[in-house]
Scaffold this motif. Structure first.
Motif, short mmCIF file in Angstrom:
data_model
loop_
_atom_site.label_atom_id
_atom_site.label_comp_id
_atom_site.label_asym_id
_atom_site.label_seq_id
_atom_site.Cartn_x
_atom_site.Cartn_y
_atom_site.Cartn_z
N GLY A 403 -12.11 20.22 -14.43
CA GLY A 403 -11.82 19.74 -15.77
C GLY A 403 -10.42 19.21 -15.91
N TRP A 404 -10.17 18.60 -17.05
CA TRP A 404 -8.87 18.02 -17.35
C TRP A 404 -8.57 18.23 -18.82
N TYR A 405 -7.38 18.75 -19.10
CA TYR A 405 -6.89 18.95 -20.46
C TYR A 405 -5.75 17.97 -20.74
N ARG A 406 -5.71 17.49 -21.96
CA ARG A 406 -4.53 16.77 -22.45
C ARG A 406 -4.23 17.28 -23.85
N LEU A 407 -2.95 17.61 -24.11
CA LEU A 407 -2.55 18.20 -25.38
C LEU A 407 -1.21 17.63 -25.81
N HIS A 408 -1.14 17.19 -27.06
CA HIS A 408 0.13 16.76 -27.66
C HIS A 408 0.48 17.71 -28.78
N SER A 409 1.72 18.23 -28.78
CA SER A 409 2.17 19.16 -29.79
C SER A 409 3.45 18.64 -30.44
N ASP A 410 3.52 18.75 -31.76
CA ASP A 410 4.69 18.35 -32.52
C ASP A 410 5.52 19.57 -32.89
N PRO A 411 6.78 19.36 -33.30
CA PRO A 411 7.59 20.51 -33.76
C PRO A 411 6.95 21.18 -34.97
N TYR A 412 7.20 22.47 -35.12
CA TYR A 412 6.69 23.22 -36.26
C TYR A 412 7.67 24.32 -36.59
N SER A 413 7.56 24.84 -37.79
CA SER A 413 8.44 25.93 -38.20
C SER A 413 7.84 26.66 -39.39
N TYR A 414 7.67 27.96 -39.26
CA TYR A 414 7.36 28.84 -40.38
C TYR A 414 7.83 30.23 -40.02
N MET A 415 7.82 31.15 -40.94
CA MET A 415 8.49 32.44 -40.80
C MET A 415 8.12 33.15 -39.49
N GLY A 416 9.13 33.38 -38.66
CA GLY A 416 8.92 34.13 -37.43
C GLY A 416 8.50 33.29 -36.25
N PHE A 417 8.05 32.07 -36.48
CA PHE A 417 7.57 31.22 -35.40
C PHE A 417 8.10 29.81 -35.62
N SER A 418 8.66 29.21 -34.59
CA SER A 418 9.16 27.84 -34.74
C SER A 418 9.38 27.22 -33.38
N SER A 419 9.36 25.88 -33.38
CA SER A 419 9.71 25.11 -32.19
C SER A 419 10.24 23.77 -32.66
N SER A 420 11.39 23.37 -32.12
CA SER A 420 11.99 22.08 -32.47
C SER A 420 11.57 20.99 -31.49
N LEU A 421 10.67 21.34 -30.57
CA LEU A 421 10.31 20.41 -29.49
C LEU A 421 8.95 19.80 -29.73
N GLU A 422 8.80 18.59 -29.23
CA GLU A 422 7.47 18.01 -29.10
C GLU A 422 7.14 18.02 -27.61
N SER A 423 5.85 18.08 -27.31
CA SER A 423 5.47 18.16 -25.89
C SER A 423 4.17 17.41 -25.65
N ASP A 424 4.04 16.94 -24.42
CA ASP A 424 2.80 16.34 -23.94
C ASP A 424 2.42 17.07 -22.66
N ASP A 425 1.26 17.72 -22.71
CA ASP A 425 0.79 18.54 -21.59
C ASP A 425 -0.46 17.92 -20.97
N ASN A 426 -0.52 17.98 -19.65
CA ASN A 426 -1.70 17.57 -18.91
C ASN A 426 -2.02 18.64 -17.88
N SER A 427 -3.30 18.90 -17.70
CA SER A 427 -3.68 19.92 -16.74
C SER A 427 -5.01 19.57 -16.10
N PHE A 428 -5.00 19.51 -14.77
CA PHE A 428 -6.23 19.34 -13.99
C PHE A 428 -6.52 20.66 -13.29
N TYR A 429 -7.79 21.10 -13.32
CA TYR A 429 -8.11 22.39 -12.71
C TYR A 429 -9.44 22.35 -11.98
N VAL A 430 -9.56 23.26 -11.02
CA VAL A 430 -10.81 23.53 -10.32
C VAL A 430 -11.02 25.03 -10.35
N GLN A 431 -12.20 25.45 -10.78
CA GLN A 431 -12.48 26.88 -10.91
C GLN A 431 -13.78 27.23 -10.17
N LEU A 432 -13.72 28.32 -9.42
CA LEU A 432 -14.89 28.83 -8.71
C LEU A 432 -15.23 30.19 -9.31
#
Length: 436
Positions: A403-432
């Motif tokens: 399989g293959w995952y692609r994920l885009h995340s934007d910055p977020y902020s609320y009480m106790g949890f926050s991130s000032s970063l945006e990210s682009d993630d890709n992941s290829f996997y093989v599972q047995l």
């Protein structure tokens, strides 16, 4: 002399007889004990099963503050997961279920990625901590003669629908994964009204109570403290899951399933959410009061061509308050997970191809602690992503998935949890995956 000889003959003749009697008595006693043991064992049945998974994942992430230069990480990982199930039919209405499991990256042991004790409990063996096994399941269930089953202990509240459809398997977890995908301890009552409905309809109602226990890590007689503030020792959480399914729409679907789940908790102490800026200062971690509404609509065998589709919707309301009461905020969130998969039995029996789409908002939260992927696809706020996959059987018990995952995340902020970063993630996997 003749009398002495006669007595000696009687003694020698009697001695073997006495030994024989003693031996026979011991054999009779041993036989009684063996018979009793066999009788006791005949009262219950033991079932042994398990799952053995090996994964390769090539994960890359590009992240940084929007508008500025980005950093990049790449992880190429091999990992192993093993779960051993030992289940007992104790009596006609009483069963005991257990699972012993571990997960680890190859040649890597002793990791600890949990910020709080509650996360370690909900994650169980899935944290890639190493080869030391953990108990992921330990509960007993008593089924009454009327439609009620009571269960208590460490429950199978993870790996719910539609996780099983990624490999064309039957449902394994109790609660839908987009309600929560974590291991909870507690007490459950299951009401099965299927016998009272017309043929082709089923209806179950599950009520679940799980108290989150806060207690000093080193002294069981003391409350947990955050600085000078004492934390309540018991935060109750309640959940109700209604499951309806029908096979009476045969001209259109094989099965239509509709689940509705409501869960609620108040003043949950979120240990590990806040790291104080000043060394040595009290963390002042937040407390959360939340209510979640989760809807799951699943269609299986659409058009009787092996096509399945499901939509999961999570509506979440959270009020977060700092432990000292100085700040409080209430936020609403919504998120969607779409799963579409097609069985290709006409090519290879049991083979599956499909895709998933996910979209979450900046205040999204999911108890997602039992997963084996490196990419945080299902738990990231302010994100949207896609997952495509293909799964094929290799023999009777073995299955491979790529399989293959692609994920885009934007910055977020609320009480106790926050991130000032945006990210682009890709992941290829093989599972047995080996199920036995």
């Amino acid at each position: 002399m003749r009398n002495a000889f006669f007595l000696l003959v009687l003694f020698l003749a009697a001695t073997p007889s006495a030994n024989a009697d003693e031996t026979a008595s011991k054999l009779d006693s041993l036989n009684d004990r063996v018979t009793e043991l066999e009788a006791n064992q005949a009262l219950y049945t033991v079932r042994f099963s398990g799952v053995f998974i090996n994964r390769f994942e090539d994960f890359t992430t590009t992240y940084g503050v929007p508008g500025e230069a980005k950093d990049k990480d790449r992880l190429t990982t091999f990992s192993t997961y093993l779960a051993l199930n030992l289940d007992f039919d104790i009596a006609e209405h009483l069963k005991l279920y257990t699972t012993l499991a571990m997960s680890k990256f190859w040649q890597n042991d002793g990791r600890n990625e949990y910020a709080g004790n509650w996360q370690a409990s909900e994650g169980g063996s899935f944290g890639y901590a190493g080869s030391t096994p953990r108990i992921d399941r330990a509960y007993m269930a008593y089924a009454f003669s009327f439609p009620l089953t009571l269960a208590i202990g460490r429950m199978p509240t993870n790996n719910g629908v539609p996780i099983n459809q990624l490999d064309g398997l039957v449902r394994e977890g109790t609660y839908p994964r987009f309600a929560y995908n974590a291991i909870f301890d507690g007490i459950a009552a299951i009401f099965d009204f299927t016998r009272y409905l017309p043929r082709g309809h089923s209806l179950k109602l599950r009520a679940f109570y799980t108290p989150n226990i806060n207690i000093d890590n080193a002294d069981r007689t003391r409350q947990l403290t955050d600085g000078t503030v004492k934390v309540g020792s018991n935060t109750p959480q309640y959940a109700i899951l209604a499951e309806y399914a029908t096979t009476r729409l045969a001209p259109v679907f094989d099965t239509l399933s509709f689940y509705y789940m409501l869960y609620q908790y108040s003043n949950f102490y979120d240990a590990g959410a806040n790291t104080p800026a000043t060394p040595g200062a009290a963390p002042n971690n937040p407390t959360d009061s939340a209510i979640g509404n989760m809807l799951y609509l699943g269609l299986e065998g659409i058009g009787h061509i092996g096509l399945n589709a499901s939509l999961s919707v999570l509506l979440y309301r959270d009020t977060t308050t700092t432990l000292d009461g100085s700040q409080s905020n209430t936020l609403l969130s919504k998120a969607y997970l779409l799963n579409v998969n097609q069985r290709l039995d006409f090519i290879l029996t049991g083979s599956v191809i499909g895709f998933e789409l996910i979209k979450t908002d900046p205040t999204f939260y999911l108890d997602e602690w039992t997963y084996l992927t490196v990419i945080p696809f299902y738990s990231s706020p302010a994100s949207q992503g896609v997952h495509v996959f293909a799964s094929v059987p290799i023999g009777e018990k073995l299955r491979a998935r790529v399989g293959w995952y692609r994920l885009h995340s934007d910055p977020y902020s609320y009480m106790g949890f926050s991130s000032s970063l945006e990210s682009d993630d890709n992941s290829f996997y093989v599972q047995l995956r080996l199920g036995f």
